[in-house]
Design a protein around this motif. Sequence first.
Motif, PDB file in Angstrom:
ATOM      1  N   ILE A 111      13.093 -33.161  -3.994  1.00 46.45           N
ATOM      2  CA  ILE A 111      11.994 -33.545  -4.613  1.00 46.45           C
ATOM      3  C   ILE A 111      11.591 -33.306  -6.194  1.00 46.45           C
ATOM      4  CG2 ILE A 111      10.074 -35.496  -4.672  1.00 46.45           C
ATOM      5  CD1 ILE A 111      11.323 -36.743  -2.024  1.00 46.45           C
ATOM      6  N   PRO A 112      10.645 -31.713  -5.577  1.00 49.38           N
ATOM      7  CA  PRO A 112      10.312 -30.819  -6.643  1.00 49.38           C
ATOM      8  C   PRO A 112      11.075 -30.325  -7.370  1.00 49.38           C
ATOM      9  CG  PRO A 112       9.386 -30.470  -3.976  1.00 49.38           C
ATOM     10  CD  PRO A 112      10.314 -31.299  -4.275  1.00 49.38           C
ATOM     11  N   LEU A 113      12.479 -30.503  -6.766  1.00 49.55           N
ATOM     12  CA  LEU A 113      12.818 -29.431  -7.867  1.00 49.55           C
ATOM     13  C   LEU A 113      13.132 -30.744  -9.265  1.00 49.55           C
ATOM     14  CD1 LEU A 113      16.096 -27.565  -6.103  1.00 49.55           C
ATOM     15  CD2 LEU A 113      14.507 -26.964  -7.677  1.00 49.55           C
ATOM     16  N   TYR A 114      13.649 -31.799  -8.627  1.00 49.54           N
ATOM     17  CA  TYR A 114      14.019 -33.251  -9.116  1.00 49.54           C
ATOM     18  C   TYR A 114      12.722 -32.947 -10.736  1.00 49.54           C
ATOM     19  CZ  TYR A 114      18.813 -34.406  -8.398  1.00 49.54           C
ATOM     20  OH  TYR A 114      20.407 -34.605  -7.644  1.00 49.54           O
ATOM     21  N   GLU A 115      11.822 -32.903 -10.081  1.00 53.99           N
ATOM     22  CA  GLU A 115      10.430 -33.244 -10.299  1.00 53.99           C
ATOM     23  C   GLU A 115      10.250 -32.289 -11.890  1.00 53.99           C
ATOM     24  OE1 GLU A 115       7.664 -34.436  -8.102  1.00 53.99           O
ATOM     25  OE2 GLU A 115       7.795 -35.965  -7.558  1.00 53.99           O
ATOM     26  N   ASN A 116      10.039 -30.753 -11.132  1.00 53.42           N
ATOM     27  CA  ASN A 116       9.073 -29.711 -11.913  1.00 53.42           C
ATOM     28  C   ASN A 116      10.231 -29.223 -12.568  1.00 53.42           C
ATOM     29  OD1 ASN A 116       6.828 -30.383 -10.813  1.00 53.42           O
ATOM     30  ND2 ASN A 116       7.571 -28.584  -9.027  1.00 53.42           N
ATOM     31  N   VAL A 117      12.064 -28.896 -12.143  1.00 48.76           N
ATOM     32  CA  VAL A 117      13.349 -28.762 -13.050  1.00 48.76           C
ATOM     33  C   VAL A 117      13.937 -29.376 -14.201  1.00 48.76           C
ATOM     34  CG1 VAL A 117      15.061 -27.536 -13.229  1.00 48.76           C
ATOM     35  CG2 VAL A 117      13.104 -27.020 -11.521  1.00 48.76           C
ATOM     36  N   GLY A 118      13.649 -30.765 -13.819  1.00 46.48           N
ATOM     37  CA  GLY A 118      14.455 -31.802 -14.420  1.00 46.48           C
ATOM     38  C   GLY A 118      15.706 -32.494 -13.789  1.00 46.48           C
ATOM     39  N   VAL A 119      16.499 -33.399 -14.123  1.00 46.76           N
ATOM     40  CA  VAL A 119      17.930 -33.759 -13.682  1.00 46.76           C
ATOM     41  C   VAL A 119      18.658 -33.059 -14.383  1.00 46.76           C
ATOM     42  CG1 VAL A 119      19.326 -36.015 -13.737  1.00 46.76           C
ATOM     43  CG2 VAL A 119      16.844 -36.344 -13.548  1.00 46.76           C
ATOM     44  N   PRO A 120      19.157 -32.327 -15.575  1.00 50.98           N
ATOM     45  CA  PRO A 120      19.883 -31.465 -16.225  1.00 50.98           C
ATOM     46  C   PRO A 120      19.873 -30.180 -15.358  1.00 50.98           C
ATOM     47  CG  PRO A 120      19.056 -33.001 -17.851  1.00 50.98           C
ATOM     48  CD  PRO A 120      18.037 -32.687 -16.960  1.00 50.98           C
ATOM     49  N   TRP A 121      19.274 -29.840 -15.219  1.00 51.33           N
ATOM     50  CA  TRP A 121      18.753 -28.470 -14.180  1.00 51.33           C
ATOM     51  C   TRP A 121      18.877 -28.968 -12.717  1.00 51.33           C
ATOM     52  CZ3 TRP A 121      20.619 -24.656 -17.854  1.00 51.33           C
ATOM     53  CH2 TRP A 121      20.365 -25.284 -18.835  1.00 51.33           C
ATOM     54  N   THR A 122      18.472 -29.676 -12.699  1.00 50.17           N
ATOM     55  CA  THR A 122      18.900 -29.509 -11.105  1.00 50.17           C
ATOM     56  C   THR A 122      20.429 -29.905 -10.598  1.00 50.17           C
ATOM     57  OG1 THR A 122      16.524 -30.718 -11.011  1.00 50.17           O
ATOM     58  CG2 THR A 122      18.424 -30.903  -9.102  1.00 50.17           C
ATOM     59  N   VAL A 123      21.277 -30.767 -11.217  1.00 52.27           N
ATOM     60  CA  VAL A 123      22.243 -31.517 -11.471  1.00 52.27           C
ATOM     61  C   VAL A 123      23.316 -29.451 -11.722  1.00 52.27           C
ATOM     62  CG1 VAL A 123      24.308 -32.995 -11.633  1.00 52.27           C
ATOM     63  CG2 VAL A 123      21.394 -33.821 -10.762  1.00 52.27           C
ATOM     64  N   THR A 124      22.520 -29.374 -12.549  1.00 45.72           N
ATOM     65  CA  THR A 124      23.457 -28.345 -13.356  1.00 45.72           C
ATOM     66  C   THR A 124      23.529 -27.296 -11.729  1.00 45.72           C
ATOM     67  OG1 THR A 124      22.963 -28.838 -16.308  1.00 45.72           O
ATOM     68  CG2 THR A 124      23.946 -26.638 -15.339  1.00 45.72           C
ATOM     69  N   LEU A 125      21.898 -27.221 -11.268  1.00 44.60           N
ATOM     70  CA  LEU A 125      22.398 -25.918 -10.101  1.00 44.60           C
ATOM     71  C   LEU A 125      24.357 -26.310  -9.267  1.00 44.60           C
ATOM     72  CD1 LEU A 125      21.138 -23.614  -8.755  1.00 44.60           C
ATOM     73  CD2 LEU A 125      19.100 -24.825  -7.983  1.00 44.60           C
ATOM     74  N   LEU A 126      23.578 -27.601  -8.777  1.00 45.33           N
ATOM     75  CA  LEU A 126      24.273 -27.437  -8.099  1.00 45.33           C
ATOM     76  C   LEU A 126      26.010 -27.538  -8.793  1.00 45.33           C
ATOM     77  CD1 LEU A 126      22.890 -31.147  -6.692  1.00 45.33           C
ATOM     78  CD2 LEU A 126      23.054 -29.097  -5.188  1.00 45.33           C
ATOM     79  N   GLY A 127      26.025 -28.373  -9.609  1.00 47.99           N
ATOM     80  CA  GLY A 127      27.482 -27.706 -10.368  1.00 47.99           C
ATOM     81  C   GLY A 127      27.949 -26.133 -10.488  1.00 47.99           C
ATOM     82  N   ALA A 128      27.506 -25.510 -10.661  1.00 46.45           N
ATOM     83  CA  ALA A 128      27.411 -24.218 -10.434  1.00 46.45           C
ATOM     84  C   ALA A 128      27.486 -23.718  -9.417  1.00 46.45           C
ATOM     85  CB  ALA A 128      25.732 -23.319 -10.911  1.00 46.45           C
ATOM     86  N   VAL A 129      26.560 -24.215  -7.945  1.00 47.30           N
ATOM     87  CA  VAL A 129      27.002 -23.620  -6.484  1.00 47.30           C
ATOM     88  C   VAL A 129      28.743 -24.557  -6.071  1.00 47.30           C
ATOM     89  CG1 VAL A 129      26.427 -23.704  -4.214  1.00 47.30           C
ATOM     90  CG2 VAL A 129      25.117 -23.621  -5.851  1.00 47.30           C
ATOM     91  N   SER A 130      29.236 -25.279  -6.684  1.00 48.31           N
ATOM     92  CA  SER A 130      30.346 -26.404  -6.094  1.00 48.31           C
ATOM     93  C   SER A 130      31.309 -25.326  -7.177  1.00 48.31           C
ATOM     94  CB  SER A 130      29.855 -27.212  -5.961  1.00 48.31           C
ATOM     95  OG  SER A 130      30.154 -27.864  -8.079  1.00 48.31           O
ATOM     96  N   LEU A 131      31.055 -25.201  -7.750  1.00 53.69           N
ATOM     97  CA  LEU A 131      31.822 -23.531  -9.608  1.00 53.69           C
ATOM     98  C   LEU A 131      32.376 -22.901  -8.604  1.00 53.69           C
ATOM     99  CD1 LEU A 131      33.841 -24.036 -11.312  1.00 53.69           C
ATOM    100  CD2 LEU A 131      31.868 -22.562 -12.656  1.00 53.69           C
ATOM    101  N   LEU A 132      31.258 -22.243  -7.658  1.00 53.80           N
ATOM    102  CA  LEU A 132      31.397 -20.789  -7.207  1.00 53.80           C
ATOM    103  C   LEU A 132      32.281 -20.822  -5.844  1.00 53.80           C
ATOM    104  CD1 LEU A 132      30.457 -17.723  -6.863  1.00 53.80           C
ATOM    105  CD2 LEU A 132      28.124 -18.531  -6.119  1.00 53.80           C
TER     106      LEU A 132
END
Length: 644
Positions: free
Chosen positions: A598-619
């Motif tokens: 919740i703090p991630l989506y509120e403070n970092v924003g949707v694009p970068w929060t989901v991008t972080l998840l995508g980067a970990v899954s790519l790894l």
Amino acid sequence: MQSFLQYRKFRHNLEEQIQRHGLNKVAGCATQPDTDREHPLEAGGRNEDELLPAEEGIQPRDHATEEKELENEKPPQRQENGTALLAPPFNGFSQQTRGHRASSTNGSLHHTNTRDTSLSRASSRATSRANSTASRPNYLSTATTRSTIGARLGQTLTGVDVRTRKTNEGGPERGKVFVVAYQGPDDPLNPHNWSITKRVAITLLVASIGLIVGVASSIDSAAIPQASKEFHVSEVTESLATAIYLVGFGIGAFTAAPVSETVGRNPVYLVTMLLFMIWVMASALAPNIGAQLVFRFLAGYFGSTPLTCAGGSISDMWDATQRTAVFPLFANAAFWGPILGPIMGGFIAENVSWRWCEWITLIWAGGILIALFFFLPETYAPILLSWKAQHLRSITGNERYKSALEVQDTKFKDRLIHNFYRPFQLFVYEPIVVLFTLYLTVVYIVLFTFLTGYEYIFSDTYGLSQGVTFLIFVTLGIGFGFATAFVPWVFKRYQRNLAKVQEEGGTHLPPEQRLIFAMMGAPALPIGLFWLAWSARPSVSIWCPIISNLPIGFAIMCIFISSYQYLIDAFEAYAASALVGATFIRYIAAGGMIPASIPLYENVGVPWTVTLLGAVSLLMAPVPYIFYYFGARIRKRSRYAASV
């Protein structure tokens, strides 16, 4: 109820097997003299002052003395239809087991304890009288076979191994033991030989448990705004109701497995489902946030059974090839639960009350519990063989019939201790367990952070209502369906490869063949996440981020199916520990990420929060490919993995 009826039917089927193998005939020939002859041990054949040892109060000897005599004794002759037959030895062990008297009346067997020495004394008296009375036949062979037919049953029926106890079973000094197994590959008592219709129905019943506990895991997440308002707490605090349920899931995995391996699958499913319902009801009545969190934790703890034991239940009924087609049934139920939860919860909380999320879950679970009570049989082989051994002890009067589980006599406390420390051992020493556990953890973090993230991705961005927002979870389910559509192709491929191995003299495929699904889904997960991250904006049509859920759902299902089956095949005897460890870590991590998201989506924003998840899954995407090509080498260096 079904297990009780199955237990009674088990004895009936066993008696039918015994009759088909002619046990009653053998017992009758071994224990009954000819009716037209006067038996020397009857009232007319012995003097009043000649008391049998049983009447003299002679005590029976221990099994060690009995075993020594039986091993040195030549196989006795028995009289059958007037022809002397030599009974073959049973694994080097005389087919007579002394210490019992058996009688047969109308095909039924009755056993009465006698004394070992009574047989030898009675035999000598019978022999002396026969020699002194020419008109009387020799009853020596008849008298010496007046003993339990327990050992002869082992000779007559297949699937009974007479052997000396091993060190971990009490040692050789405790004598021989009759280890009971199935009567060959076609034994109707073996769940693998049940009809396909019956096995599919049982699999669906087990899958239904996974479905409802999955619904319970996520349904509260859709009601966070309403529940937090009633309890006067923040939405981050209320999200702990979902997070703590997942933590209970992870911790409960450690106890469900050893309990099911001690008392069987059926009691564990029934009792834990009942306790799960009790705590779901308590959650619906929770007066404050503290009580809600405690009740949700306990509901998760007792709801963890299907994800821990379902793999075992499926293996109880299906062989390795069949599991390729059957396991996706359970996998779909396990993942459709977390999807249906927020869909239902969003509309219920918005239009009725957040507490009705729990009441609906309770009603649904009650229907499943009724179905389990009446229709779910026991499938765990060691428990079924324990039933068989118990019935054989009752039928023959021989207490040395034991199942492998009874012979080992492992205490529940020891199993629980092993179940706690071995998963951590595997996680520390086994790279296969480490990497696939981490991969599954990423998958679960993606799935469960969407429970809180969809409101930011779709409600805040496109202004959708609460119910419609969570309805978008259906697209993940459609992705699951795309993955399931490949099951027939993967199944036929597995069969073709297995046939080639068998032609070359092999017996089964290496575990790496299970990774085909994961190799198909691994690229799809980061693709779908990056697509969602940068398409969810007001300037882009809402259908673009909605469709991005299709490859995400496809990848989640593919990775889960492959990972579970690969861990089962790679670790065989230690598969339960590998799965328990994977279950514990991924649910603890997913539970921790729900309030953190919740703090991630509120403070970092949707694009970068989901991008972080995508980067970990790519790894993590190369993991299935690495083990497909190098898994055999890695397993050869493992202390726990199978080196096939």
